[in-house]
Design an enzyme around this catalytic site. Structure first.
Site, PDB file in Angstrom:
ATOM      1  N   TRP A  40      -8.972   8.280  -1.448  1.00  0.00           N
ATOM      2  CA  TRP A  40      -7.959   8.967  -2.258  1.00  0.00           C
ATOM      3  C   TRP A  40      -8.393  10.399  -2.574  1.00  0.00           C
ATOM      4  O   TRP A  40      -7.552  11.255  -2.829  1.00  0.00           O
ATOM      5  CB  TRP A  40      -7.738   8.203  -3.561  1.00  0.00           C
ATOM      6  CG  TRP A  40      -6.707   7.123  -3.480  1.00  0.00           C
ATOM      7  CD1 TRP A  40      -6.559   6.185  -2.497  1.00  0.00           C
ATOM      8  CD2 TRP A  40      -5.670   6.867  -4.428  1.00  0.00           C
ATOM      9  NE1 TRP A  40      -5.511   5.352  -2.778  1.00  0.00           N
ATOM     10  CE2 TRP A  40      -4.948   5.746  -3.961  1.00  0.00           C
ATOM     11  CE3 TRP A  40      -5.295   7.448  -5.630  1.00  0.00           C
ATOM     12  CZ2 TRP A  40      -3.858   5.211  -4.644  1.00  0.00           C
ATOM     13  CZ3 TRP A  40      -4.213   6.920  -6.325  1.00  0.00           C
ATOM     14  CH2 TRP A  40      -3.500   5.815  -5.832  1.00  0.00           C
ATOM     15  N   ARG A  83       4.398   2.496  -2.281  1.00  0.00           N
ATOM     16  CA  ARG A  83       4.628   3.741  -3.022  1.00  0.00           C
ATOM     17  C   ARG A  83       5.944   4.382  -2.569  1.00  0.00           C
ATOM     18  O   ARG A  83       6.684   4.943  -3.387  1.00  0.00           O
ATOM     19  CB  ARG A  83       3.428   4.671  -2.846  1.00  0.00           C
ATOM     20  CG  ARG A  83       2.158   4.007  -3.305  1.00  0.00           C
ATOM     21  CD  ARG A  83       0.935   4.882  -3.363  1.00  0.00           C
ATOM     22  NE  ARG A  83      -0.228   4.006  -3.600  1.00  0.00           N
ATOM     23  CZ  ARG A  83      -0.529   3.441  -4.777  1.00  0.00           C
ATOM     24  NH1 ARG A  83       0.230   3.684  -5.830  1.00  0.00           N
ATOM     25  NH2 ARG A  83      -1.575   2.647  -4.898  1.00  0.00           N
ATOM     26  N   ASP A 114       0.837  -1.195   0.000  1.00  0.00           N
ATOM     27  CA  ASP A 114       0.000   0.000   0.000  1.00  0.00           C
ATOM     28  C   ASP A 114       0.878   1.254   0.000  1.00  0.00           C
ATOM     29  O   ASP A 114       1.709   1.431  -0.872  1.00  0.00           O
ATOM     30  CB  ASP A 114      -0.965  -0.070   1.191  1.00  0.00           C
ATOM     31  CG  ASP A 114      -2.015   1.010   1.206  1.00  0.00           C
ATOM     32  OD1 ASP A 114      -2.961   0.938   0.397  1.00  0.00           O
ATOM     33  OD2 ASP A 114      -1.893   1.949   2.009  1.00  0.00           O
ATOM     34  N   TYR A 121      -1.530  11.592   1.860  1.00  0.00           N
ATOM     35  CA  TYR A 121      -2.382  11.502   0.668  1.00  0.00           C
ATOM     36  C   TYR A 121      -2.370  12.802  -0.124  1.00  0.00           C
ATOM     37  O   TYR A 121      -2.401  12.782  -1.372  1.00  0.00           O
ATOM     38  CB  TYR A 121      -3.801  11.109   1.064  1.00  0.00           C
ATOM     39  CG  TYR A 121      -3.955   9.626   1.283  1.00  0.00           C
ATOM     40  CD1 TYR A 121      -4.413   8.800   0.263  1.00  0.00           C
ATOM     41  CD2 TYR A 121      -3.633   9.038   2.503  1.00  0.00           C
ATOM     42  CE1 TYR A 121      -4.547   7.425   0.453  1.00  0.00           C
ATOM     43  CE2 TYR A 121      -3.768   7.675   2.707  1.00  0.00           C
ATOM     44  CZ  TYR A 121      -4.218   6.875   1.677  1.00  0.00           C
ATOM     45  OH  TYR A 121      -4.342   5.520   1.862  1.00  0.00           O
ATOM     46  N   HIS A 141      -6.915  -6.839   0.023  1.00  0.00           N
ATOM     47  CA  HIS A 141      -5.861  -5.832  -0.084  1.00  0.00           C
ATOM     48  C   HIS A 141      -4.608  -6.137   0.719  1.00  0.00           C
ATOM     49  O   HIS A 141      -3.551  -5.598   0.424  1.00  0.00           O
ATOM     50  CB  HIS A 141      -6.444  -4.488   0.371  1.00  0.00           C
ATOM     51  CG  HIS A 141      -5.495  -3.337   0.277  1.00  0.00           C
ATOM     52  ND1 HIS A 141      -4.835  -3.007  -0.893  1.00  0.00           N
ATOM     53  CD2 HIS A 141      -5.097  -2.430   1.210  1.00  0.00           C
ATOM     54  CE1 HIS A 141      -4.072  -1.939  -0.676  1.00  0.00           C
ATOM     55  NE2 HIS A 141      -4.202  -1.587   0.588  1.00  0.00           N
TER      56      HIS A 141
END
Length: 303
Positions: free
Chosen positions: A159, A117, A113, A220, A279
């Site tokens: 998001w 990134r 997750d 985010y 997930h």
């Protein structure tokens, strides 16, 4: 580097430290011996998300599982202009420094997750440090934003919610943080009973801190802004390290993207496959994850 009390009842055989980098303090759990391997968690978890796999990996590797800046018991700096303090570039730099303080200039990285990134940016910014990279249940950030449609927006509403200006999401989540966190996790987990109650209690403890919730929003916000700027500047760059992409067959990423194709646009050597989960494979199907990692990491052990 300061030893601290951790959670040996959850991750037996590990030791915990607060590691001072040039910018922040990072909480890290360390265990095992062998080639170095760093584990990076996602949202809304902490490093304890790895508790089912880290002790097994530690039989063959020196494992460092750390809290990303802003998460868990790591420092939570102010975001600054353009939320730069939560750029994946800054978060990757933290983890490279942590590994160097433990004596490792080159290492493998497994990210889930948000941690995946961070690992993506790490492999671009610090190619000589990353020997192999495994990414769990993500497609590249820029790709996901560029291909946004109604189905993605519906499934991954946070998001677009968490990036709203301060302090709208912080206030709304703060009204009932346990409910937001529990629903977020429950909606993504597809194997019932996967999240250990003791680990969930730790997620809740950390999420109860307003500074954590603000830092998560900043993470985010950075991904929707400065990270995209960094990605655009590196549009032609490719990850040189061998890359393993794994995703949940029952989750959103696998449903909406050809995951391997998205990473072949970003890396020179890509392999991977779906796992029978949602997930969070490290919590839902740890044995299957370990099996996939075993072959991929074998070259680090000279096999």
């Amino acid at each position: 580097m300061t030893p601290v009390r951790g959670h040996p009842e959850i991750m037996p055989g590990f030791r915990w430290h607060d590691v001072e980098t040039d910018e922040v303090t990072i909480r890290a759990a360390v265990g095992g011996e062998g080639p170095p391997l760093v584990l990076l968690h996602g949202h809304p978890q902490t490093h304890l998300t790895w508790h089912k796999v880290a002790p097994i990996l530690a039989r063959r590797f020196t494992v460092i599982a750390s809290d990303l800046r802003g998460y868990g018991d790591s420092a939570k700096p102010e975001g600054g202009v353009d939320h730069v303090a939560y750029s994946k570039r800054a978060m990757a730099r933290d983890q490279v420094e942590v590994m160097r303080q433990f004596g490792h200039d080159r290492f493998a990285v497994i990210g889930h997750d948000r941690g995946a990134r961070v690992a993506h940016r790490m492999a671009l910014d610090h190619p000589d440090a990353v020997s192999r990279i495994a990414l769990l249940d993500i497609a590249p950030t820029a790709t996901m934003y560029a291909r946004t449609d109604m189905e993605f927006a519906r499934r991954y509403f946070w998001w677009f919610f968490l990036i709203q200006p301060f302090d709208l999401p912080e206030r709304m989540i703060g009204a009932d943080p346990d409910h937001f966190l529990d629903r977020h996790i429950a909606d993504q987990i597809k194997v019932p009973g996967s999240v250990d109650p003791a680990v969930l209690a730790e997620y809740r403890r950390c999420y109860a801190d307003p500074a954590t919730r603000h830092a998560i929003c900043e993470d985010y916000r950075a991904s929707a802004g400065i990270d995209l700027t960094h990605d655009a500047a590196d549009a032609d760059a490719r990850i040189r390290a061998p890359l393993l992409a794994l995703w949940g067959r029952l989750g959103t990423v696998g449903a909406l993207y050809d995951v391997l194709d998205t990473w072949r646009e970003k890396a020179t050597h890509v392999e991977g496959h779906a796992l029978e989960c949602g997930h969070s494979p490290q919590e839902e199907v740890p044995d299957a994850l370990l099996e996939a990692l075993d072959g991929f990491l074998a070259p680090l052990r000279g096999e």
